[in-house]
Design an enzyme around this catalytic site. Structure first.
Site, PDB file in Angstrom:
ATOM      1  N   SER A   7       0.878  -1.177   0.000  1.00  0.00           N
ATOM      2  CA  SER A   7       0.000   0.000   0.000  1.00  0.00           C
ATOM      3  C   SER A   7       0.908   1.218   0.000  1.00  0.00           C
ATOM      4  CB  SER A   7      -0.841  -0.003   1.280  1.00  0.00           C
ATOM      5  OG  SER A   7      -1.354   1.296   1.551  1.00  0.00           O
TER       6      SER A   7
ATOM      7  N   TYR B 138      -2.656  -1.020  10.453  1.00  0.00           N
ATOM      8  CA  TYR B 138      -2.593  -1.187   8.996  1.00  0.00           C
ATOM      9  C   TYR B 138      -1.247  -0.692   8.445  1.00  0.00           C
ATOM     10  CZ  TYR B 138      -4.084  -1.052   4.097  1.00  0.00           C
ATOM     11  OH  TYR B 138      -4.181  -1.262   2.749  1.00  0.00           O
TER      12      TYR B 138
HETATM   13  C1  BGC Z   1      -6.155   1.621   2.095  1.00  0.00           C
HETATM   14  C2  BGC Z   1      -7.298   2.522   1.670  1.00  0.00           C
HETATM   15  C3  BGC Z   1      -6.797   3.941   1.463  1.00  0.00           C
HETATM   16  C4  BGC Z   1      -5.564   3.982   0.608  1.00  0.00           C
HETATM   17  C5  BGC Z   1      -4.960   5.374   0.513  1.00  0.00           C
HETATM   18  C6  BGC Z   1      -5.041   1.756   1.099  1.00  0.00           C
HETATM   19  O1  BGC Z   1      -3.996   0.878   1.383  1.00  0.00           O
HETATM   20  O2  BGC Z   1      -6.615   0.278   2.204  1.00  0.00           O
HETATM   21  O3  BGC Z   1      -8.313   2.503   2.653  1.00  0.00           O
HETATM   22  O4  BGC Z   1      -7.829   4.713   0.840  1.00  0.00           O
HETATM   23  O5  BGC Z   1      -4.588   3.088   1.105  1.00  0.00           O
HETATM   24  O6  BGC Z   1      -4.882   6.008   1.760  1.00  0.00           O
END
Ligand code: BGC
Length: 269
Positions: free
Chosen positions: A154, A167
């Site tokens: 991400s 996360y």
């Molecule tokens: C998340 C999303 C978020 C995006 C940008 C992703 O990894 O799961 O919820 O919108 O990152 O912030």
């Protein structure tokens, strides 16, 4: 010319919806046989719908239920794949969740749930994949590589994210998990890379784009001024899985419309 992934077997974890579904369909369109993994009973129907799309593109596949954070289930899933298809070529460790909370209120359950799925789950699936890639080695008629692992990271492997420390920590972990695996497995001709999506329109971030006000606010973070679609990520997954990227290992490919370009600095600083 045949389809670029013809004859290859691909597993995409968490592919009953969202980015995973997009990747599973795109790999199927590129000729791969796809194992569409899902976790909860309520996702079975959507996993089957993904498989229908893969089949209508002319490829084969199955749906398979597995909680990728449980070692026994992951081992059973790989045993079943090898029994049915003989081997595996491509593993996309996509499955991931968010359980957001302000740091002071975050429970150990929320922390553990996200780390188990997003980090431990990718470790478990990548490890089982690498064992089979090593056993089989390179078969030139399949691919130049012995196998391809594509981790789902991400933008939050580099962008800190208040209110989402579990996360962000999981994706920061994926960054060095991926790079360390890539370093260790390269001599075995196993390529390991990450995809790092920004804001892609899926269920996981519905709160961020659901209303016009939210969407406007989100777009301020995206220099390219559009929210991403699952297909944007899926196309990159096909490339990373194919021999077109044979000399690419250990990279994180950001697919984020420029979200990692510090857009706040465009007219400030
Ligand atoms: C998340 C999303 C978020 C995006 C940008 C992703 O990894 O799961 O919820 O919108 O990152 O912030």
């Amino acid at each position: 010319m045949g389809k670029q992934l013809e004859g290859q077997i691909a597993l995409v974890t968490g592919s009953s919806s969202g980015i995973g579904a997009g990747i599973a369909i795109a790999l199927g369109e590129a000729g791969a046989t796809v194992i569409v993994n899902y976790h909860s009973d309520k996702s079975r129907k959507s996993a089957e719908e993904v498989l229908v799309k893969i089949k209508s593109a002319g490829s084969g596949g199955i749906v398979f239920q597995c909680n990728i954070s449980i070692e026994r289930e992951v081992k059973e899933m790989f045993a079943e794949i090898l029994a049915r298809f003989g081997t595996i070529d491509i593993v996309v460790t996509n499955a991931g969740i968010q359980q957001d909370a302000p740091f002071l209120e975050m429970t150990l359950e929320q922390w553990n749930a996200v780390i188990s799925t997003n980090l431990t789950g990718q470790f478990l699936c990548a490890r089982e994949a690498a064992k089979e890639f090593k056993r089989r080695g390179v078969k030139r008629e399949r691919s130049k590589a012995a196998g391809k692992i594509i981790c789902m990271s991400s933008v939050h492997e580099v962008i800190p994210w208040a209110g989402h420390v579990n996360y962000a920590a999981s994706k920061g972990g994926v960054k060095l998990l991926m790079q360390s695996m890539a370093q260790e497995l390269a001599p075995l001709k196993i390529r390991v890379n990450s995809l790092a999506p920004g804001a892609i329109k899926t269920r996981i971030n519905k709160d961020a784009w659901d209303t016009p006000e939210d969407e406007k606010k989100l777009l301020e973070l995206i220099p390219y001024e559009r929210i991403g679609e699952a297909e944007d990520v899926a196309k990159a997954a096909v490339w990373l899985a194919s021999d077109e990227s044979d000399y690419v290992t250990g990279i994180t490919l950001f697919i984020d419309g420029g979200m990692t370009l510090y857009p706040g600095f465009a007219d400030n600083g």
